[in-house]
Scaffold this motif. Structure first.
Motif, PDB file in Angstrom:
ATOM      1  N   GLN A  37       0.813  -1.213   0.000  1.00 28.58           N
ATOM      2  CA  GLN A  37       0.000   0.000   0.000  1.00 28.58           C
ATOM      3  C   GLN A  37       0.850   1.270   0.000  1.00 28.58           C
ATOM      4  O   GLN A  37       0.310   2.380  -0.043  1.00 28.58           O
ATOM      5  CB  GLN A  37      -0.917   0.005   1.228  1.00 28.58           C
ATOM      6  N   SER A  38       2.154   1.121   0.028  1.00 26.46           N
ATOM      7  CA  SER A  38       3.034   2.284   0.032  1.00 26.46           C
ATOM      8  C   SER A  38       3.183   2.832  -1.386  1.00 26.46           C
ATOM      9  O   SER A  38       2.799   2.188  -2.367  1.00 26.46           O
ATOM     10  CB  SER A  38       4.411   1.922   0.584  1.00 26.46           C
ATOM     11  N   SER A  39       3.767   4.016  -1.483  1.00 23.28           N
ATOM     12  CA  SER A  39       3.981   4.636  -2.793  1.00 23.28           C
ATOM     13  C   SER A  39       5.248   4.104  -3.469  1.00 23.28           C
ATOM     14  O   SER A  39       5.623   4.581  -4.539  1.00 23.28           O
ATOM     15  CB  SER A  39       4.078   6.155  -2.635  1.00 23.28           C
ATOM     16  N   TYR A  40       5.883   3.101  -2.858  1.00 24.02           N
ATOM     17  CA  TYR A  40       7.131   2.559  -3.396  1.00 24.02           C
ATOM     18  C   TYR A  40       6.960   1.172  -4.010  1.00 24.02           C
ATOM     19  O   TYR A  40       7.946   0.488  -4.286  1.00 24.02           O
ATOM     20  CB  TYR A  40       8.194   2.500  -2.284  1.00 24.02           C
ATOM     21  N   LEU A  41       5.712   0.780  -4.244  1.00 25.14           N
ATOM     22  CA  LEU A  41       5.466  -0.553  -4.793  1.00 25.14           C
ATOM     23  C   LEU A  41       6.133  -0.734  -6.148  1.00 25.14           C
ATOM     24  O   LEU A  41       6.834  -1.729  -6.383  1.00 25.14           O
ATOM     25  CB  LEU A  41       3.962  -0.805  -4.909  1.00 25.14           C
ATOM     26  N   ASN A  42       5.934   0.204  -7.065  1.00 29.38           N
ATOM     27  CA  ASN A  42       6.531   0.064  -8.395  1.00 29.38           C
ATOM     28  C   ASN A  42       8.049   0.118  -8.358  1.00 29.38           C
ATOM     29  O   ASN A  42       8.727  -0.566  -9.133  1.00 29.38           O
ATOM     30  CB  ASN A  42       5.984   1.136  -9.340  1.00 29.38           C
ATOM     31  N   SER A  43       8.601   0.911  -7.467  1.00 29.33           N
ATOM     32  CA  SER A  43      10.062   0.961  -7.322  1.00 29.33           C
ATOM     33  C   SER A  43      10.594  -0.383  -6.841  1.00 29.33           C
ATOM     34  O   SER A  43      11.660  -0.839  -7.276  1.00 29.33           O
ATOM     35  CB  SER A  43      10.459   2.059  -6.339  1.00 29.33           C
ATOM     36  N   ALA A  44       9.842  -1.029  -5.957  1.00 28.97           N
ATOM     37  CA  ALA A  44      10.243  -2.342  -5.468  1.00 28.97           C
ATOM     38  C   ALA A  44      10.179  -3.384  -6.581  1.00 28.97           C
ATOM     39  O   ALA A  44      11.065  -4.236  -6.724  1.00 28.97           O
ATOM     40  CB  ALA A  44       9.346  -2.752  -4.310  1.00 28.97           C
ATOM     41  N   ASN A  62       0.287  -2.370 -12.557  1.00 29.42           N
ATOM     42  CA  ASN A  62       0.028  -1.412 -11.485  1.00 29.42           C
ATOM     43  C   ASN A  62       0.040   0.026 -11.975  1.00 29.42           C
ATOM     44  O   ASN A  62      -0.761   0.856 -11.538  1.00 29.42           O
ATOM     45  CB  ASN A  62       1.072  -1.595 -10.371  1.00 29.42           C
ATOM     46  N   SER A  63       0.964   0.321 -12.873  1.00 29.13           N
ATOM     47  CA  SER A  63       1.070   1.696 -13.393  1.00 29.13           C
ATOM     48  C   SER A  63      -0.184   2.082 -14.157  1.00 29.13           C
ATOM     49  O   SER A  63      -0.649   3.224 -14.104  1.00 29.13           O
ATOM     50  CB  SER A  63       2.287   1.812 -14.299  1.00 29.13           C
ATOM     51  N   ARG A  64      -0.748   1.140 -14.885  1.00 27.30           N
ATOM     52  CA  ARG A  64      -1.944   1.410 -15.697  1.00 27.30           C
ATOM     53  C   ARG A  64      -3.206   1.522 -14.829  1.00 27.30           C
ATOM     54  O   ARG A  64      -4.188   2.137 -15.246  1.00 27.30           O
ATOM     55  CB  ARG A  64      -2.153   0.287 -16.721  1.00 27.30           C
ATOM     56  N   ASN A  65      -3.176   0.929 -13.659  1.00 22.64           N
ATOM     57  CA  ASN A  65      -4.382   0.873 -12.830  1.00 22.64           C
ATOM     58  C   ASN A  65      -4.278   1.757 -11.582  1.00 22.64           C
ATOM     59  O   ASN A  65      -4.997   1.529 -10.601  1.00 22.64           O
ATOM     60  CB  ASN A  65      -4.673  -0.573 -12.423  1.00 22.64           C
ATOM     61  N   LYS A  66      -3.431   2.731 -11.611  1.00 23.58           N
ATOM     62  CA  LYS A  66      -3.313   3.646 -10.478  1.00 23.58           C
ATOM     63  C   LYS A  66      -4.559   4.526 -10.389  1.00 23.58           C
ATOM     64  O   LYS A  66      -5.071   4.967 -11.392  1.00 23.58           O
ATOM     65  CB  LYS A  66      -2.063   4.518 -10.642  1.00 23.58           C
TER      66      LYS A  66
END
Length: 254
Positions: free
Chosen positions: A216-223, A250-254
């Motif tokens: 749920q953090s804003s760093y999911l895509n970075s991970a 995830n990027s497409r479904n933000k």
């Protein structure tokens, strides 16, 4: 109902925290307490309230500690302990604040203001971590151990779960978002450290930890990106592609 001194925790802001860090002092010793005038509990508490309202936290601690020592079972005993927590917090005495909180929770497991104590415990642990102060001045210290942050997260999570209707719950939820991102960012800092030293499996595992525990953090895509490039370096093309596709989804479904 907590009085205005207890409720003032809502007004805590970074500027006050910065000032208080420069005014740290230890708990008063017995000599300090003995120097406090010999007054009734009510009179001493009135003095303590005025002193606390004036921001004279060291003196307020002396007065409150005197009341706590002389009248441990008096009519103001619980409020005195709550005010001591606040005064210690503002003075930067985090260990004393935590000791007072833990004592209160242990001795008063069903107290009506227990939500306030868990809220303050979270704030005290955040201050002890000192990252709020450092980030305020643009100093990135996410590479520091995040243990205190994790403890603060547990404290505030306990508040939200046990006391969902608490006046402190909305603010606790906002702080939980910040703490979640703080913990995720710490893991990614460590992952980057490993990646730069070609410890790609360790880097991938740190990224995976963020995905599994801090999704749920804003760093999911970075991970996910860390996992993708680490697996690629390891020649694990299928795992790398899975991480890539998950990141794109995830990027497409933000």
């Amino acid at each position: 109902m907590i009085n205005k001194i207890g409720k003032r925790a809502f007004a805590i802001v970074f500027s006050v925290s910065v000032l208080s860090l420069g005014a740290c002092s230890s708990a008063p010793d017995q000599e300090d307490i003995q120097r406090v005038p010999n007054k009734s509990a009510h009179a001493l508490y009135e003095d303590a309230k005025q002193t606390l309202d004036s921001g004279l936290y060291a003196r307020a601690i002396e007065l409150l500690s005197a009341i706590d020592s002389r009248y441990p079972f008096g009519p103001f005993s619980k409020q005195v302990q709550m005010d001591l927590v606040y005064a210690h917090y503002q003075s930067g005495n985090t260990e004393q604040a935590l000791a007072t909180i833990d004592r209160f929770i242990r001795l008063n497991p069903n107290h009506k203001d227990l939500d306030y104590m868990y809220y303050m415990r979270g704030l005290v642990n955040i201050k002890a971590d000192k990252n709020a102060f450092q980030e305020y001045f643009g100093v990135d210290r996410a590479d520091r151990d995040a243990n205190r942050t994790r403890v603060a997260f547990t404290d505030l999570s306990t508040l939200v779960k046990r006391f969902p209707q608490s006046d402190y719950a909305p603010e606790a939820k906002r702080r939980l978002v910040w703490l979640l991102n703080r913990m995720a960012r710490y893991e990614l800092k460590v992952a980057t450290y490993y990646y730069e030293r070609e410890a790609y499996l360790a880097a991938a595992n740190r990224g995976k930890f963020v995905v599994e525990h801090y999704s749920q953090s804003s760093y999911l895509n970075s991970a996910l990106e860390m996992m993708e490039k680490s697996y690629d370096k390891l020649g694990l093309s299928e795992l790398s592609e899975d991480a890539k596709q998950t990141r794109i989804f995830n990027s497409r479904n933000k």
